[in-house]
Design a protein around this motif. Sequence first.
Motif, short mmCIF file in Angstrom:
data_model
loop_
_atom_site.label_atom_id
_atom_site.label_comp_id
_atom_site.label_asym_id
_atom_site.label_seq_id
_atom_site.Cartn_x
_atom_site.Cartn_y
_atom_site.Cartn_z
N ALA A 100 12.14 -7.54 0.01
CA ALA A 100 10.67 -7.55 0.01
C ALA A 100 10.12 -6.21 0.49
O ALA A 100 9.19 -5.65 -0.11
N ILE A 104 7.89 -3.23 -1.60
CA ILE A 104 6.61 -2.63 -1.16
C ILE A 104 6.73 -1.11 -1.09
O ILE A 104 5.89 -0.38 -1.63
N SER A 107 6.92 0.75 -4.41
CA SER A 107 5.80 0.56 -5.34
C SER A 107 4.79 1.70 -5.28
O SER A 107 3.84 1.73 -6.07
N TYR A 255 1.03 -2.46 -9.95
CA TYR A 255 0.51 -3.24 -8.83
C TYR A 255 0.78 -4.73 -8.99
O TYR A 255 0.72 -5.48 -8.02
N PRO A 259 3.36 -7.96 -5.49
CA PRO A 259 3.35 -9.34 -5.00
C PRO A 259 4.40 -10.22 -5.69
O PRO A 259 4.97 -11.11 -5.06
N VAL A 262 7.80 -9.38 -4.06
CA VAL A 262 7.86 -9.96 -2.71
C VAL A 262 8.03 -11.47 -2.79
O VAL A 262 8.84 -12.06 -2.06
N ALA A 263 7.29 -12.12 -3.69
CA ALA A 263 7.39 -13.58 -3.83
C ALA A 263 8.79 -13.99 -4.25
O ALA A 263 9.33 -14.99 -3.75
N TRP A 278 2.70 -7.53 6.05
CA TRP A 278 1.72 -8.15 5.14
C TRP A 278 0.49 -7.26 4.99
O TRP A 278 -0.05 -7.10 3.89
N LEU A 281 1.49 -4.44 2.86
CA LEU A 281 1.54 -4.88 1.46
C LEU A 281 0.15 -4.84 0.83
O LEU A 281 -0.03 -4.33 -0.28
N ALA A 282 -0.84 -5.36 1.55
CA ALA A 282 -2.21 -5.37 1.03
C ALA A 282 -2.72 -3.95 0.79
O ALA A 282 -3.35 -3.67 -0.23
N VAL A 285 -0.86 -2.44 -2.36
CA VAL A 285 -1.37 -3.02 -3.61
C VAL A 285 -2.75 -2.46 -3.92
O VAL A 285 -3.06 -2.07 -5.06
#
Length: 304
Positions: A100, A104, A107, A255, A259, A262-263, A278, A281-282, A285
Amino acid sequence: MNIRQDTNIAAELVLLAALATLWGGSYTFIKLGVATIPPITLIAARTAIAGLLLLGVMAARGIRMPCDAATWRRFAFQAVLNSVVPWTLIAWGERHVDAALATILNSAGPIFTFLLTAVVTRHEATPPRKLFGVVAGMAGILLIVGVDAFHDVGGGLLAEAAIVAATICYACAAIFGRSFGRLDPMAPAAGSLLAGAAVLIPASLVVEQPWTLSPSLSSVLALLALAVFSTAAAFAIYFRLVQTLGSVGTTAQAYLRVPIGVAISVAFLGESLSRTAWVGLACVVLGVAAMTIPARRLARVKPS
């Protein structure tokens, strides 16, 4: 006619989501693969299998691979930037960090591409939204890596730094890849993969002696999935989308895959993210979206 157009657009969007899933899932495949297969051997097999599959696709489409030495030298340089170095760094890094986090950190390619073009090549403008994307994306990376710097100066931090370095390699590869504009996109993809395999296979034989390994079934299946689906099939989908959605529209996967990746790692590997991760991550993205969504689309969604 409108119904047919809507159907075609819907089909391309499904392919876009599939591409994001295939590339997002690659980090989970790598995590499973490096459990019993060393990094260089894993990536050597990945590049060889995927390169041969793409070569077969090119033959089926009637596309000829260039034969001149100058083009193959460029393929080899592209391989170093796009597969040999970054894929090996990511594979080694995922021996120490979760898939995960690797998703991130890796990316942020559009962000580093923008920074390199702004500082080195200067062939693109620097609108405010892209500057915002750089700030947001870098803030996300610093939130993830920076926190670890205070309590982990060992393998974890070095692994995260290796994945960030791989992302910078991708950015350099994207800039250098502009020089292949006269070729069918499949040619540099297959050529660079085969050139990468030519470098990695001897390195694997010398450094890791793969004939002494006893890989698990899950690692072998992960390797095959990585090569067939997340590399060969993903490239084939990518090249189709470039022709139908255009290069800008296709970058939406950058983008979307964060997610999704990660999922997948959370669902299949049982991983979890800290609160700071988290937030990171936000930020990533948001930053990558600001870097890649076309300006016209952003203007269209603004309230009137």
